[in-house]
Design a protein around this motif. Structure first.
Motif, PDB file in Angstrom:
ATOM      1  N   ASN A  79     -22.995 -20.787   5.026  1.00 43.64           N
ATOM      2  CA  ASN A  79     -21.961 -21.386   4.183  1.00 43.64           C
ATOM      3  C   ASN A  79     -22.196 -22.839   3.795  1.00 43.64           C
ATOM      4  N   ILE A  80     -23.443 -23.175   3.501  1.00 41.15           N
ATOM      5  CA  ILE A  80     -23.769 -24.494   2.967  1.00 41.15           C
ATOM      6  C   ILE A  80     -24.021 -24.327   1.471  1.00 41.15           C
ATOM      7  N   ARG A  81     -23.369 -25.166   0.665  1.00 42.30           N
ATOM      8  CA  ARG A  81     -23.492 -25.088  -0.792  1.00 42.30           C
ATOM      9  C   ARG A  81     -24.585 -26.037  -1.278  1.00 42.30           C
ATOM     10  N   ARG A 107     -30.619 -19.036   5.806  1.00 40.52           N
ATOM     11  CA  ARG A 107     -29.852 -20.148   6.378  1.00 40.52           C
ATOM     12  C   ARG A 107     -30.176 -21.429   5.619  1.00 40.52           C
ATOM     13  N   ALA A 108     -29.304 -22.407   5.750  1.00 37.52           N
ATOM     14  CA  ALA A 108     -29.443 -23.679   5.036  1.00 37.52           C
ATOM     15  C   ALA A 108     -30.757 -24.375   5.363  1.00 37.52           C
ATOM     16  N   GLU A 109     -31.205 -24.314   6.594  1.00 38.85           N
ATOM     17  CA  GLU A 109     -32.442 -25.012   6.969  1.00 38.85           C
ATOM     18  C   GLU A 109     -33.648 -24.443   6.213  1.00 38.85           C
ATOM     19  N   VAL A 110     -33.641 -23.156   5.919  1.00 41.43           N
ATOM     20  CA  VAL A 110     -34.721 -22.538   5.148  1.00 41.43           C
ATOM     21  C   VAL A 110     -34.633 -22.964   3.685  1.00 41.43           C
ATOM     22  N   LEU A 111     -33.431 -22.934   3.113  1.00 39.10           N
ATOM     23  CA  LEU A 111     -33.251 -23.332   1.722  1.00 39.10           C
ATOM     24  C   LEU A 111     -33.624 -24.796   1.496  1.00 39.10           C
TER      25      LEU A 111
END
Length: 84
Positions: free
Chosen positions: A36-38, A72-76
């Motif tokens: 849930n990180i935009r 997940r946000a860390e991958v994006l």
């Protein structure tokens, strides 16, 4: 009986947190990570560097229509650092 303003039309929608680094005010793409990180990014950067992000826009599509991912946000963040 007075009713207050409706803040969210979907009760099951989780709270989103904007990524501090990838939060361009003039972005035309919004991607939501699995945690849930935009991320608000530019489609031009995504298209120029990868066919994995085939961003298609039409009259009904805009930054208000987020794309949800299973990453997940860390991958994006890693991916977006390479394509920005």
């Amino acid at each position: 009986m007075a009713v207050g303003p409706i803040l969210c039309t979907r009760a099951a929608t989780p709270m989103l947190t904007g990524d501090p680094e990838f939060n361009a005010a003039d972005a035309d793409v919004c991607i939501i990570s699995s945690d849930n990180i935009r991320f608000k990014v530019h489609s031009m950067n995504l298209r120029a560097h990868s066919s994995v992000f085939p961003v298609v826009h039409d009259a009904t599509s805009n930054v208000g229509d987020p794309a949800h991912t299973t990453e997940r946000a860390e991958v994006l963040r890693v991916i977006f650092k390479f394509v920005s």
